[in-house]
Design a protein around this motif. Structure first.
Motif, PDB file in Angstrom:
ATOM      1  N   ILE B  92      39.802  42.695  35.766  1.00  0.00           N
ATOM      2  CA  ILE B  92      40.970  41.551  36.714  1.00  0.00           C
ATOM      3  C   ILE B  92      40.922  41.627  38.247  1.00  0.00           C
ATOM      4  O   ILE B  92      41.406  40.874  39.057  1.00  0.00           O
ATOM      5  CB  ILE B  92      42.329  42.570  36.178  1.00  0.00           C
ATOM      6  N   ALA B  93      40.332  43.425  38.829  1.00  0.00           N
ATOM      7  CA  ALA B  93      40.387  43.605  40.895  1.00  0.00           C
ATOM      8  C   ALA B  93      39.627  42.308  41.273  1.00  0.00           C
ATOM      9  O   ALA B  93      39.409  40.967  42.174  1.00  0.00           O
ATOM     10  CB  ALA B  93      39.513  44.972  40.499  1.00  0.00           C
ATOM     11  N   SER B  94      38.487  41.584  40.409  1.00  0.00           N
ATOM     12  CA  SER B  94      37.497  40.516  40.696  1.00  0.00           C
ATOM     13  C   SER B  94      38.412  39.733  40.825  1.00  0.00           C
ATOM     14  O   SER B  94      38.110  38.830  41.014  1.00  0.00           O
ATOM     15  CB  SER B  94      36.127  39.997  39.876  1.00  0.00           C
ATOM     16  N   LEU B  96      41.422  39.457  40.934  1.00  0.00           N
ATOM     17  CA  LEU B  96      41.825  39.182  42.365  1.00  0.00           C
ATOM     18  C   LEU B  96      41.568  38.638  43.352  1.00  0.00           C
ATOM     19  O   LEU B  96      42.036  37.926  44.018  1.00  0.00           O
ATOM     20  CB  LEU B  96      42.538  40.407  41.961  1.00  0.00           C
ATOM     21  N   VAL B  97      40.207  39.102  43.815  1.00  0.00           N
ATOM     22  CA  VAL B  97      39.343  38.445  44.882  1.00  0.00           C
ATOM     23  C   VAL B  97      39.189  37.620  44.780  1.00  0.00           C
ATOM     24  O   VAL B  97      40.360  36.774  45.968  1.00  0.00           O
ATOM     25  CB  VAL B  97      38.003  39.875  44.667  1.00  0.00           C
ATOM     26  N   ALA B 100      42.227  35.510  46.582  1.00  0.00           N
ATOM     27  CA  ALA B 100      43.362  36.081  47.092  1.00  0.00           C
ATOM     28  C   ALA B 100      42.566  34.819  47.972  1.00  0.00           C
ATOM     29  O   ALA B 100      43.046  33.962  48.917  1.00  0.00           O
ATOM     30  CB  ALA B 100      42.624  37.401  48.003  1.00  0.00           C
ATOM     31  N   ALA B 235      32.400  40.051  39.131  1.00  0.00           N
ATOM     32  CA  ALA B 235      32.195  40.616  40.735  1.00  0.00           C
ATOM     33  C   ALA B 235      30.863  39.525  41.196  1.00  0.00           C
ATOM     34  O   ALA B 235      31.059  39.896  42.504  1.00  0.00           O
ATOM     35  CB  ALA B 235      32.007  42.114  40.533  1.00  0.00           C
ATOM     36  N   ILE B 242      33.150  34.651  48.627  1.00  0.00           N
ATOM     37  CA  ILE B 242      33.798  35.317  49.557  1.00  0.00           C
ATOM     38  C   ILE B 242      32.765  36.048  50.454  1.00  0.00           C
ATOM     39  O   ILE B 242      32.343  36.461  51.451  1.00  0.00           O
ATOM     40  CB  ILE B 242      34.568  36.754  49.524  1.00  0.00           C
TER      41      ILE B 242
END
Lengths: 94, 469
Positions: B92-94, B96-97, B100, B235, B242
């Protein structure tokens, strides 16, 4: 499209490297290896840090969540891997 | 600064490499920790004047705290579950990146002077658009899939509401819906982009739940390993979004090596990956049928204790039942009692015993079983015929002689030849089949005694009876 050429190239090379890196793994190490590479996938923390360069409450909230969750993955992953490997090491010395 | 990223990558590569050998594994993990520290510090330095430090420090402190507590407090038996959960967080962190970054694009459009054309995600090129979609989709599937795996590993029965073609239809529909929402997200501007993004994330989360649900609990190690590979891929895609080479390199590294590890695990269990994912032999499809068995001899702990009195060699065969019952300390206690009586005690470790390969080693190491008592399959298989008593604790398929037949679901799977021992004691809760879902002829042999009980209760009973003898 050209701007992406280099990054697609390194993506492919890194994937090939990943395939080649792991050949024979003793079953004992399957779980620690999975756990260790799970911690490495927390590398997304780098992206989470970069996310916090944006403006606005919503983006900052998302960045905070991303950083927190990625850190749980990184710190938890490495600590638990160390624990698993530690229990092996202790035994071998005896 | 880019050289520091290169350095971090090298640490990761050699870290993974060293993790694949017993003698170097501890240092391998250390290397990869150093790599991670370099990556984080370098990123903080590069963006030091742009980041919101309050948010960062809060996130790092809270995240590290939770991670530490989880990793330190979790008992060894639940480590597979923990790895699954941690993996979900990474996924989930990926996502969210990437989200964002989408929100940044929306905000940049809002800041444009009146009359200027707003740019959608697709305007930035197809690679960025596809990567954004993929990072969110894969990241969210990893999150919910990992948590379903977590639930299944902790013994919860989660079954899929649909069967057969209806199930595949639903998954296809959800997948196509996610892609359609992703396309809407990429070609729209303003509030519509945000809405599409959130819907996409929600749909992907639902898809993750349904994808893992039909897979049997015994196959969860493979699923967790595969989801681990997914979180690496997520990731890498976030890295595309990004434009960060470190994320791309390390993400695809983990994605690829995770895939190979998954395949190695499948091979050890004599299954194909497709077979696992379709849930063909999952435990849900199995009908428990004790009537298939004839010639079953069951015994209580006291009879086993009498049997153990005066024997000279015992081999324990631990399986998942031992982990579930948390019986690793009791088994050690029983072993110590036997050793004190002059009996030789060994443990036979099948490569895939337990919920994860290597699970039994971790578990028994936790209860201080000496390393030299753990024997791997190839080494111990010749020893069974000279052994008085084999005690199988909560293992099933890994001791099933049916694997020696030329056909059948587990034909050709390497097994422990426990049936050659003089007496085999099987501690098991019932006659229900293991994950392969087939009958185990071992239970019917003349030299087999069944102890129908929870592993911990049975072993505690044996310890008590043996002390009283």
């Amino acid at each position: 499209m050209e701007q992406y050429f280099l990054i697609i190239f390194i993506f492919a090379i890194a994937a090939l490297l990943g395939f080649e890196l792991i050949t024979k793994v003793p079953p004992t190490l399957h779980t620690p290896l999975m756990s260790g590479s799970n911690a490495i996938s927390g590398i997304t923390i780098v992206g989470a840090i970069m996310a916090s360069t944006g403006d606005g409450f919503l983006i900052q909230a998302v960045a905070f969540l991303a950083v927190t969750l990625a850190m749980i993955n990184v710190v938890g992953g490495y600590t638990v891997t160390d624990r698993m490997l530690g229990s092996f090491k202790k035994k071998e010395k005896k | 600064m880019i050289y520091l990223y290169l350095l971090a990558t090298l640490f990761f590569v050699f870290g993974i490499k060293r993790l694949t050998h017993v003698r170097t594994c501890a240092s391998g993990n250390r290397l990869s920790e150093i790599g991670m520290a370099i990556a984080i510090v370098t990123t903080l330095i590069i963006f030091s004047d742009q980041v919101n430090w309050a948010v960062l420090v809060a996130g790092i402190v809270v995240g590290s705290g939770i991670g530490l507590v989880l990793a330190k407090r979790t008992p060894t038996t639940q480590m597979p579950e923990l790895v699954a959960a941690l993996n979900g967080f990474g996924g989930i962190a990926s996502a969210l990146v990437a989200m964002a970054e989408v929100l940044k694009g929306v905000a940049a459009n809002d800041a444009l002077p009146a009359g200027a054309a707003a740019r959608s995600i697709a305007d930035a090129g197809p690679v960025g658009a596809v990567a954004t979609l993929a990072a969110i989709l894969i990241g969210m599937v990893t999150l919910t899939g990992s948590f379903v795996a977590y639930g299944k590993l902790s013994g919860k029965k989660l079954s899929h509401p649909l069967e057969g073609s209806a199930r595949h239809g639903l998954h296809l529909l959800l997948g196509l819906g996610a892609i359609a929402l992703g396309a809407w997200m990429c070609f729209s501007t303003g509030g519509a982009t945000t809405a599409a993004m959130l819907l996409l994330a929600a749909l992907a989360a639902v898809l993750g739940v349904f994808l893992v649900m039909p897979i049997g609990g015994a196959d969860m190690p493979v699923v967790v390993s595969l989801l681990n590979s997914y979180s690496g891929v997520a990731a890498a895609f976030a890295g595309f979004v990004i434009d960060n080479p470190l994320l791309v390199v390390v993400g695809s590294l983990v994605g690829a090596s995770g895939l190979i590890l998954t395949q190695i695990m499948c091979k050890a269990m004599n299954r194909s990956l497709g077979n696992v994912l379709l849930g063909g032999m999952g435990e849900e499809s199995v009908a428990e049928d004790a009537r298939d068995y004839t010639n079953i001899k069951s015994a209580g702990p006291e009879e086993v204790a009498m049997l153990l009195d005066g024997v000279s060699s015992v081999i324990f065969v631990p399986g998942y039942g031992l982990a579930v019952a948390q019986a690793q300390h009791v088994v050690k206690e029983l072993a110590d009692l036997l050793i004190a009586r002059g009996c030789e005690v060994r443990y036979a470790i099948h490569p895939v015993a337990g919920r994860m390969p290597g699970h039994m080693n971790v578990l028994l190491a936790e209860s201080d079983v000496p390393y030299d008592q753990l024997w791997e399959m190839e080494r111990i298989n010749g020893e069974f015929k000279n052994t008085d008593v084999v005690i199988v604790v909560g293992a099933n398929d890994v001791v099933n002689p049916a694997a020696r037949e030329s056909s059948g679901p587990i034909a050709g799977m390497p097994i422990l030849d426990v049936d050659q021992a003089r007496t085999v004691v099987v501690v098991k809760r019932s006659l229900s089949p293991g994950y392969a879902g087939i009958k185990n002829p071992l239970f019917e042999l003349d030299n087999t005694l069944m102890v129908f009980s929870d592993a911990k209760a049975a072993l505690e009973g044996m310890v008590k009876e043996l002390k009283d003898l």
